[in-house]
Design a protein around this motif. Structure first.
Motif, mmCIF file in Angstrom:
data_model
loop_
_atom_site.group_PDB
_atom_site.id
_atom_site.type_symbol
_atom_site.label_atom_id
_atom_site.label_comp_id
_atom_site.label_asym_id
_atom_site.label_seq_id
_atom_site.Cartn_x
_atom_site.Cartn_y
_atom_site.Cartn_z
ATOM 1 N N GLY A 4 5.416 25.130 -32.757
ATOM 2 C CA GLY A 4 4.520 24.689 -31.703
ATOM 3 C C GLY A 4 5.140 24.743 -30.325
ATOM 4 N N LEU A 5 5.292 23.582 -29.720
ATOM 5 C CA LEU A 5 5.858 23.465 -28.376
ATOM 6 C C LEU A 5 7.265 24.036 -28.267
ATOM 7 C CD1 LEU A 5 4.969 19.748 -27.582
ATOM 8 C CD2 LEU A 5 4.068 21.731 -26.399
ATOM 9 N N TRP A 6 7.992 23.995 -29.345
ATOM 10 C CA TRP A 6 9.427 24.260 -29.306
ATOM 11 C C TRP A 6 9.785 25.667 -29.765
ATOM 12 C CZ3 TRP A 6 12.027 20.843 -26.587
ATOM 13 C CH2 TRP A 6 11.483 19.566 -26.443
ATOM 14 N N GLN A 7 9.035 26.688 -29.311
ATOM 15 C CA GLN A 7 9.387 28.069 -29.634
ATOM 16 C C GLN A 7 10.788 28.381 -29.112
ATOM 17 O OE1 GLN A 7 7.593 30.181 -31.609
ATOM 18 N NE2 GLN A 7 6.259 28.416 -31.899
ATOM 19 N N GLU A 8 11.071 27.936 -27.913
ATOM 20 C CA GLU A 8 12.417 28.025 -27.355
ATOM 21 C C GLU A 8 13.079 26.674 -27.600
ATOM 22 O OE1 GLU A 8 14.032 30.600 -26.055
ATOM 23 O OE2 GLU A 8 12.274 31.875 -26.358
ATOM 24 N N LYS A 9 14.329 26.707 -28.073
ATOM 25 C CA LYS A 9 15.002 25.461 -28.429
ATOM 26 C C LYS A 9 16.122 25.088 -27.470
ATOM 27 C CE LYS A 9 14.930 26.920 -32.931
ATOM 28 N NZ LYS A 9 15.534 26.973 -34.236
ATOM 29 N N GLY A 10 16.162 25.724 -26.304
ATOM 30 C CA GLY A 10 17.210 25.415 -25.345
ATOM 31 C C GLY A 10 17.062 24.019 -24.767
ATOM 32 N N LEU A 11 18.193 23.378 -24.571
ATOM 33 C CA LEU A 11 18.235 22.028 -24.001
ATOM 34 C C LEU A 11 18.936 22.066 -22.652
ATOM 35 C CD1 LEU A 11 19.399 20.094 -27.186
ATOM 36 C CD2 LEU A 11 17.089 20.123 -26.222
ATOM 37 N N GLN A 12 18.494 21.216 -21.762
ATOM 38 C CA GLN A 12 19.219 21.072 -20.506
ATOM 39 C C GLN A 12 19.505 19.604 -20.241
ATOM 40 O OE1 GLN A 12 16.947 22.023 -16.864
ATOM 41 N NE2 GLN A 12 15.426 22.927 -18.240
ATOM 42 N N VAL A 13 20.709 19.364 -19.784
ATOM 43 C CA VAL A 13 21.146 18.024 -19.412
ATOM 44 C C VAL A 13 21.020 17.934 -17.898
ATOM 45 C CG1 VAL A 13 23.061 16.383 -19.433
ATOM 46 C CG2 VAL A 13 22.756 17.964 -21.358
ATOM 47 N N LEU A 14 20.297 16.910 -17.443
ATOM 48 C CA LEU A 14 20.048 16.731 -16.016
ATOM 49 C C LEU A 14 20.746 15.464 -15.549
ATOM 50 C CD1 LEU A 14 16.190 17.352 -16.135
ATOM 51 C CD2 LEU A 14 17.993 19.051 -15.781
ATOM 52 N N ILE A 15 21.660 15.603 -14.586
ATOM 53 C CA ILE A 15 22.415 14.453 -14.080
ATOM 54 C C ILE A 15 22.306 14.397 -12.563
ATOM 55 C CG2 ILE A 15 24.679 13.381 -13.830
ATOM 56 C CD1 ILE A 15 25.544 14.623 -16.358
ATOM 57 N N SER A 16 21.788 13.286 -12.065
ATOM 58 C CA SER A 16 21.895 13.028 -10.630
ATOM 59 C C SER A 16 23.065 12.055 -10.463
ATOM 60 C CB SER A 16 20.598 12.450 -10.069
ATOM 61 O OG SER A 16 20.297 11.223 -10.668
ATOM 62 N N TYR A 17 23.807 12.228 -9.396
ATOM 63 C CA TYR A 17 24.966 11.351 -9.216
ATOM 64 C C TYR A 17 25.087 10.886 -7.778
ATOM 65 C CZ TYR A 17 27.395 15.474 -7.345
ATOM 66 O OH TYR A 17 27.752 16.569 -6.591
ATOM 67 N N TYR A 18 25.685 9.707 -7.627
ATOM 68 C CA TYR A 18 26.024 9.139 -6.331
ATOM 69 C C TYR A 18 27.279 8.295 -6.521
ATOM 70 C CZ TYR A 18 25.913 6.439 -2.055
ATOM 71 O OH TYR A 18 26.260 5.871 -0.864
ATOM 72 N N ASP A 19 28.310 8.593 -5.762
ATOM 73 C CA ASP A 19 29.581 7.867 -5.859
ATOM 74 C C ASP A 19 30.015 7.673 -7.312
ATOM 75 O OD1 ASP A 19 29.994 7.684 -3.164
ATOM 76 O OD2 ASP A 19 29.138 5.681 -2.967
ATOM 77 N N ALA A 20 30.123 8.741 -8.042
ATOM 78 C CA ALA A 20 30.358 8.667 -9.488
ATOM 79 C C ALA A 20 31.763 9.067 -9.903
ATOM 80 C CB ALA A 20 29.336 9.546 -10.201
ATOM 81 N N GLU A 21 32.687 9.170 -8.976
ATOM 82 C CA GLU A 21 34.020 9.675 -9.338
ATOM 83 C C GLU A 21 34.727 8.819 -10.373
ATOM 84 O OE1 GLU A 21 34.344 7.257 -5.603
ATOM 85 O OE2 GLU A 21 33.221 9.046 -6.083
ATOM 86 N N LYS A 22 34.387 7.544 -10.488
ATOM 87 C CA LYS A 22 35.057 6.668 -11.455
ATOM 88 C C LYS A 22 34.649 6.942 -12.894
ATOM 89 C CE LYS A 22 35.538 2.862 -8.225
ATOM 90 N NZ LYS A 22 34.995 1.560 -7.831
ATOM 91 N N TYR A 23 33.451 7.487 -13.109
ATOM 92 C CA TYR A 23 32.979 7.599 -14.486
ATOM 93 C C TYR A 23 32.333 8.929 -14.858
ATOM 94 C CZ TYR A 23 29.584 5.226 -11.487
ATOM 95 O OH TYR A 23 28.839 4.823 -10.424
ATOM 96 N N ILE A 24 32.190 9.848 -13.929
ATOM 97 C CA ILE A 24 31.484 11.088 -14.270
ATOM 98 C C ILE A 24 32.271 11.941 -15.270
ATOM 99 C CG2 ILE A 24 32.300 12.524 -12.343
ATOM 100 C CD1 ILE A 24 29.265 13.533 -12.267
ATOM 101 N N LYS A 25 33.581 11.876 -15.228
ATOM 102 C CA LYS A 25 34.368 12.652 -16.190
ATOM 103 C C LYS A 25 34.086 12.182 -17.621
ATOM 104 C CE LYS A 25 38.981 14.298 -17.379
ATOM 105 N NZ LYS A 25 38.535 14.570 -18.716
ATOM 106 N N ARG A 26 33.983 10.880 -17.820
ATOM 107 C CA ARG A 26 33.661 10.339 -19.142
ATOM 108 C C ARG A 26 32.279 10.838 -19.594
ATOM 109 N NH1 ARG A 26 33.008 4.294 -18.947
ATOM 110 N NH2 ARG A 26 30.868 4.884 -18.540
ATOM 111 N N ALA A 27 31.323 10.838 -18.680
ATOM 112 C CA ALA A 27 29.980 11.342 -19.006
ATOM 113 C C ALA A 27 30.043 12.820 -19.383
ATOM 114 C CB ALA A 27 29.033 11.137 -17.826
ATOM 115 N N ILE A 28 30.764 13.601 -18.602
ATOM 116 C CA ILE A 28 30.881 15.044 -18.859
ATOM 117 C C ILE A 28 31.558 15.298 -20.200
ATOM 118 C CG2 ILE A 28 32.063 17.137 -18.088
ATOM 119 C CD1 ILE A 28 31.529 16.144 -15.187
ATOM 120 N N ASP A 29 32.631 14.587 -20.487
ATOM 121 C CA ASP A 29 33.325 14.768 -21.771
ATOM 122 C C ASP A 29 32.397 14.450 -22.947
ATOM 123 O OD1 ASP A 29 35.636 15.539 -20.455
ATOM 124 O OD2 ASP A 29 36.620 13.581 -20.664
#
Length: 166
Positions: A4-29
């Motif tokens: 049905g809806l999912w003929q294409e199965k690609g996923l995208q991760v969407l991240i907005s960030y603001y002053d995230a240097e303390k924790y964005i690496k953990r999120a990325i990992d």
């Protein structure tokens, strides 16, 4: 099993960030570990200029296992909803190939179960799927399962899979 809806199965991760240097690496990992073996891309949207966080994102972009990395920096938004909507708008530009949207904040961690929400979405041909999540309080972590989220509509985008058609 119908796609049905999912003929294409690609996923995208969407991240907005603001002053995230303390924790964005953990999120990325956590994203890299969870998305292993999936067809995926990532969209980073900086909310205002932030040299340190932007540098971390640029460095990551060069070594990511994502098939596509998009990194845009916008003028500071008036609120976090506007910032997230920019990320979603950018994601919709890639929706034909990557229709599954996984929205996150820069201080979130992705668990390996989250991309597997796609399997349930395909099975039931649904454009929306809610997973479990934990949140941290002073007393420790509290686990809220998907039944709680569905019953109370008490969930956030950080625990969902959304088809671009919504």
């Amino acid at each position: 099993m119908t796609m049905g809806l999912w003929q294409e199965k690609g996923l995208q991760v969407l991240i907005s960030y603001y002053d995230a240097e303390k924790y964005i690496k953990r999120a990325i990992d956590s994203i890299e570990a969870s998305m292993k073996g999936h067809d995926w891309m990532i969209v980073f949207c900086g909310d205002g200029e932030q040299k340190t966080t932007e540098s971390i994102v640029r460095k990551y972009s060069k070594i990511s296992s994502a098939k596509k990395v998009v990194h845009n920096v916008y003028p500071k938004a008036t609120n976090c909803s506007t910032a997230k909507n920019r990320a979603i708008k950018e994601g919709l530009r890639h929706a034909e190939e990557y229709p599954g949207l996984l929205v996150m904040d820069a201080d979130d961690e992705m668990l390996p179960e989250r991309p597997r929400l796609l399997e349930t979405a395909i099975k039931y041909n649904t454009p929306f799927n809610v997973g479990a999540w934990e949140y941290e309080k002073e007393e420790g972590f509290t686990l809220l399962d998907s039944r709680y989220g569905a019953r109370t509509l008490g969930f956030t985008s950080c625990c969902t899979l959304i088809h671009e058609s919504l």
